[in-house]
Scaffold this active site. Structure first.
Site, PDB file in Angstrom:
ATOM      1  N   CYS A 163      47.031  19.937   9.650  1.00 51.30           N
ATOM      2  CA  CYS A 163      47.461  21.253  10.153  1.00 51.30           C
ATOM      3  C   CYS A 163      48.157  22.082   9.070  1.00 51.30           C
ATOM      4  O   CYS A 163      47.853  23.269   8.897  1.00 51.30           O
ATOM      5  CB  CYS A 163      48.380  21.072  11.352  1.00 51.30           C
ATOM      6  N   SER A 217      55.535  19.327  17.441  1.00 50.07           N
ATOM      7  CA  SER A 217      54.227  19.058  18.067  1.00 50.07           C
ATOM      8  C   SER A 217      53.311  18.291  17.119  1.00 50.07           C
ATOM      9  O   SER A 217      52.362  17.645  17.538  1.00 50.07           O
ATOM     10  CB  SER A 217      53.540  20.365  18.459  1.00 50.07           C
ATOM     11  N   HIS A 223      53.935  25.696  12.707  1.00 50.35           N
ATOM     12  CA  HIS A 223      54.398  25.320  11.364  1.00 50.35           C
ATOM     13  C   HIS A 223      54.622  26.603  10.556  1.00 50.35           C
ATOM     14  O   HIS A 223      53.875  27.573  10.691  1.00 50.35           O
ATOM     15  CB  HIS A 223      53.331  24.497  10.637  1.00 50.35           C
TER      16      HIS A 223
END
Ligand code: 2RA
Length: 335
Positions: A128, A158, A241
Site C-alpha cells: 500500500c 488498517s 497512509h
C-alpha cells in the site's frame, strides 16, 4: 461477457473492501465466491444490501473460476494460488508472496499497465505505501526521471487489518475510561503514540516494510538504480497512509511544472495551497481512491534537481482493494 470471481481471504479488511469495490465498480460478475478459513465458513457478509455466504477454501474452490483476487496472508496465498492458476484462473494477489518474483508483474494501473501482459497466471498488487508513493511520483518521474527518494511514511492501523483498527479503537476507549490498554497487534501501545516499526528489521537496521519501497519501486518503475531511503512509522490513524517524500531527479523540474503535471495526472488530486491551509490530510483521503498530493516545494537543502512533497491515500482502497480490482478490469479488457 461475465466472469466467475473468487476472493481468497474474503473476511479480512482488504477482502471485504474488494467485495465492496467489485460492487461499486459494477465488475461483470457471473458467480462470486467468498473464500476464507473453515472457522469463517457460513459467515454472512452484506454489501449494498446484498448478502453473501463465506465458503471454506479447499483445492476445489477454484474449479471454473476465471479471476481470483488474493487478500490472504502469504502462507495461504502460497498454498492456494498456484492451484488456482493450475485450474486456469488468473490471480491478482495482494500478499507480498510473489511481488518480487521475476515471472510475476507488479502493477499500479496508473504507472505500469503495460507490464500486465507479462503475467504467467499471477499478477501482484504492490504494498500500500508503495502504491500511494508511486501514484504521486509517476507524473514527475515520467517528466524528469527520479534517481533518489527519501520517504517517511505515517501508516494507518488498517495496514494491520481489522485487528489493527480494533486495537486502536479499543485502546482509545480504554484510556478514555481510565482502564488498562491491551497490546496484541502492534509492538507497543498505538493510541497517542507513534511506532517506528512495521515488520522485522534487517542487518542494516531497515524494516521489511521500508525495503518494500526500494525493491517494489525499482521493479514497478523499471529503475534498478533507483536509490531509496525509507522510514515507515505506524500512526494512530484509521485508514489512510500519509507520506513525506523528497525526490532527486535526473532532469530539472520546478514546483510550477510539478503542480501542472500532478493536476493532470491519473489517480491524483492536487491539494496544494498552504497559504490557505490547504494540503492533503488522511481524514480527507479516507473512503475514496485518489492520492492527494501537496506541500510541493523545491528542496532547499541541495543544488540538485530535488523536490519535496506530501501525499495521502486510503490504504485499504487504492492501497490494496481498488488497485487489485483495477488490475482485474485491465485483465478482462485483454481477455
Ligand atoms: C502495513 N503495508 O501497513 C503494511 C501491510 N498492509 O501494515
Amino acid at each position: 461477457k461475465t466472469y466467475n470471481v473468487a476472493i481468497l481471504g474474503a473476511t479480512g479488511a482488504v477482502g471485504q473492501e474488494m467485495l465492496k469495490i467489485l460492487n461499486e465498480r459494477k465488475f461483470p460478475i457471473k458467480e462470486l465466491h467468498l473464500l476464507a478459513s473453515k472457522r469463517s465458513a457460513g459467515k454472512k457478509i452484506t454489501v449494498n444490501e446484498k448478502e453473501y455466504i463465506v465458503e471454506e477454501t479447499t483445492a476445489n474452490s477454484f474449479d471454473n473460476i476465471d479471476i481470483v483476487l488474493g487478500a490472504a496472508e502469504n502462507d495461504i496465498a502460497k498454498k492456494y494460488l498456484p492451484i488456482a492458476v493450475e485450474k486456469g484462473a488468473i490471480v491478482v494477489d495482494n500478499s507480498s508472496a510473489y511481488r518480487l518474483d521475476k515471472d510475476v508483474p507488479l502493477i499500479i494501473p496508473e504507472v505500469n499497465p503495460q507490464d500486465i501482459k507479462k503475467h504467467h497466471g499471477i499478477i501482484a498488487n504492490p504494498n500500500c505505501a508503495t502504491i500511494i508513493a508511486l501514484v504521486a511520483l509517476q507524473p514527475l518521474h515520467a517528466y524528469a526521471k527520479a534517481k533518489r527518494m527519501v520517504v517517511s511514511t505515517y501508516q494507518a492501523v488498517s495496514g494491520a487489518g481489522v485487528k489493527g483498527i480494533m486495537e486502536l479503537q479499543q485502546q482509545l476507549a480504554a484510556l478514555a475510561h481510565g482502564k488498562e490498554v491491551e497490546i496484541q497487534t502492534f509492538q507497543h501501545q498505538i493510541a497517542y503514540n507513534l511506532i517506528p516499526q512495521i515488520g522485522s528489521f534487517d542487518e542494516n537496521g531497515y524494516s521489511s516494510e521500508e525495503m518494500k519501497m526500494q525493491n517494489e519501486g525499482r521493479k514497478i518503475l523499471n529503475s534498478p538504480e533507483l536509490a531509496v531511503n525509507c522510514t515507515c512509522v505506524r500512526v494512530p490513524i484509521l485508514r489512510s497512509h500519509s507520506e513525506s517524500i523528497m525526490v532527486e531527479f535526473e532532469q530539472p523540474i520546478d514546483v510550477e511544472k510539478a503542480r501542472e503535471l500532478l493536476a493532470n495526472a491519473k489517480g491524483v488530486k492536487l491539494v496544494d495551497d498552504p497559504k490557505s491551509n490547504q494540503y492533503p490530510m488522511p481524514l480527507d483521503t479516507t473512503d475514496q481512491d485518489l492520492v492527494y498530493v501537496g506541500r510541493i516545494r523545491k528542496d532547499i537543502s541541495t543544488q540538485a534537481n530535488a523536490l519535496s512533497f506530501w501525499c495521502c491515500g486510503d490504504q485499504v482502497r487504492k492501497g490494496a482493494a481498488t488497485n487489485a480490482v483495477q488490475i482485474a478490469e485491465l485483465l478482462i479488457e485483454e481477455l
